[in-house]
Design an enzyme around this catalytic site. Structure first.
Site, PDB file in Angstrom:
ATOM      1  N   ASP A  12       0.795  -1.248   0.000  1.00 16.54           N
ATOM      2  CA  ASP A  12       0.000   0.000   0.000  1.00 16.54           C
ATOM      3  C   ASP A  12       0.824   1.294   0.000  1.00 16.54           C
ATOM      4  O   ASP A  12       0.497   2.237   0.749  1.00 16.54           O
ATOM      5  CB  ASP A  12      -0.957   0.006   1.214  1.00 16.54           C
ATOM      6  CG  ASP A  12      -1.971  -1.139   1.203  1.00 16.54           C
ATOM      7  OD1 ASP A  12      -1.924  -1.963   0.271  1.00 16.54           O
ATOM      8  OD2 ASP A  12      -2.796  -1.212   2.132  1.00 16.54           O
ATOM      9  N   LYS A 110      -7.037  -5.058  -2.930  1.00 14.69           N
ATOM     10  CA  LYS A 110      -7.774  -5.587  -1.776  1.00 14.69           C
ATOM     11  C   LYS A 110      -8.663  -4.493  -1.223  1.00 14.69           C
ATOM     12  O   LYS A 110      -8.408  -3.304  -1.445  1.00 14.69           O
ATOM     13  CB  LYS A 110      -6.783  -6.072  -0.707  1.00 14.69           C
ATOM     14  CG  LYS A 110      -5.892  -4.952  -0.207  1.00 14.69           C
ATOM     15  CD  LYS A 110      -4.891  -5.450   0.791  1.00 14.69           C
ATOM     16  CE  LYS A 110      -4.033  -4.328   1.324  1.00 14.69           C
ATOM     17  NZ  LYS A 110      -4.774  -3.275   2.038  1.00 14.69           N
ATOM     18  N   CYS A 155      -1.773  -2.795   7.655  1.00 15.59           N
ATOM     19  CA  CYS A 155      -1.708  -3.724   6.520  1.00 15.59           C
ATOM     20  C   CYS A 155      -0.407  -4.509   6.453  1.00 15.59           C
ATOM     21  O   CYS A 155      -0.419  -5.677   6.056  1.00 15.59           O
ATOM     22  CB  CYS A 155      -2.001  -2.978   5.227  1.00 15.59           C
ATOM     23  SG  CYS A 155      -3.743  -2.434   5.178  1.00 15.59           S
TER      24      CYS A 155
HETATM   25  C1  VGL Z   1      -4.567   0.621   5.775  1.00 12.76           C
HETATM   26  C2  VGL Z   1      -6.143   1.441   7.198  1.00 12.76           C
HETATM   27  C3  VGL Z   1      -7.116   1.327   6.229  1.00 12.76           C
HETATM   28  C4  VGL Z   1      -3.129   0.250   5.536  1.00 12.76           C
HETATM   29  C5  VGL Z   1      -5.523   0.481   4.794  1.00 12.76           C
HETATM   30  O1  VGL Z   1      -2.700   0.185   4.373  1.00 12.76           O
HETATM   31  O2  VGL Z   1      -2.425   0.021   6.548  1.00 12.76           O
HETATM   32  N1  VGL Z   1      -4.887   1.090   6.971  1.00 12.76           N
HETATM   33  N2  VGL Z   1      -6.786   0.834   5.021  1.00 12.76           N
END
Ligand code: VGL
Ligand code: ZN
Length: 201
Positions: A12, A110, A155
């Site tokens: 991410d 995702k 994540c």
């Molecule tokens: C994430 C919160 C919500 C992350 C993704 O990538 O850690 N955290 N969505």
């Protein structure tokens, strides 16, 4: 170079998790150059991309009266509510512009199920619904993972723990991660990862 077939799993590294983004992680952009520099050391590079439909159930804005960063109970368990982020097709959902996406063998998205969040690159937050990543890695003969990216306590943490539970040899490179650190979540994540057999280096 390695006794095992290693993949680099980059979690991410998207605009919304970098300074200026909707769910900015402090220093999120600082890890990009180091991640790029690591890519040539691995036989596979896999990126994950948080990819929510508008109105996703993990957004506080989808729950009238609920504040961002509060918790609710979902059918699959407790869920933190987030500011709207990484909406499919938005600039915030794009990878950081300096991330070397050319080198990626696979981009796994995702969080696209409107009713279930997905922190882990392997399973949705119901801990049952697979993203397909395990099958991909197994069919490529990959048995060891280095995990880097954002955010360390969400994540990255869930991906690393699931990877270890699935039997991969998992190392988290803490220097190439940054954390949200909500109510002690960073310390809990590190303890949890170590307890699951993840090497936190
Ligand atoms: C994430 C919160 C919500 C992350 C993704 O990538 O850690 N955290 N969505
Ligand atoms: Zn998300």
């Amino acid at each position: 170079m390695y006794p095992k077939t290693h993949a680099l799993l980059v979690i991410d590294v998207q605009n919304d998790f970098c300074p200026g983004g909707a769910l900015a992680v402090e220093g999120g952009h600082d890890i990009v150059a180091g991640i790029n520099g690591l890519m040539s050391d691995y036989s596979a590079v896999i990126l994950t991309q948080d990819w929510h439909p508008a109105g996703h159930s993990s957004f506080a804005s989808s729950h009238p009266g609920a504040a961002p960063f509060s918790m609710i109970q979902m059918p699959y368990g407790p869920q933190t509510l987030w500011p709207d982020h990484c909406i499919q097709g938005s600039k915030g959902a794009n990878f950081h512009p300096d991330l070397n996406t050319t080198r990626a063998d696979l981009i796994i998205r995702k969080g696209y199920n409107p009713a279930v969040d997905s922190y882990s690159g392997f399973f949705e937050n119901d801990h049952e619904t697979s993203t397909g990543l395990n099958g991909y890695l197994r069919s490529r003969g990959i048995d060891a993972l280095a995990v880097v990216g954002l955010a360390l306590d969400y994540c990255v943490n869930f991906s690393a723990v699931d990877g270890a539970k699935l039997g991969f040899d998992v190392t988290v490179r803490q220097d190439l991660c940054r954390a949200i650190d909500l109510g002690g979540s960073l310390a809990a994540a590190i303890t949890g990862m170590q307890g699951a057999g993840v090497r936190v280096g």
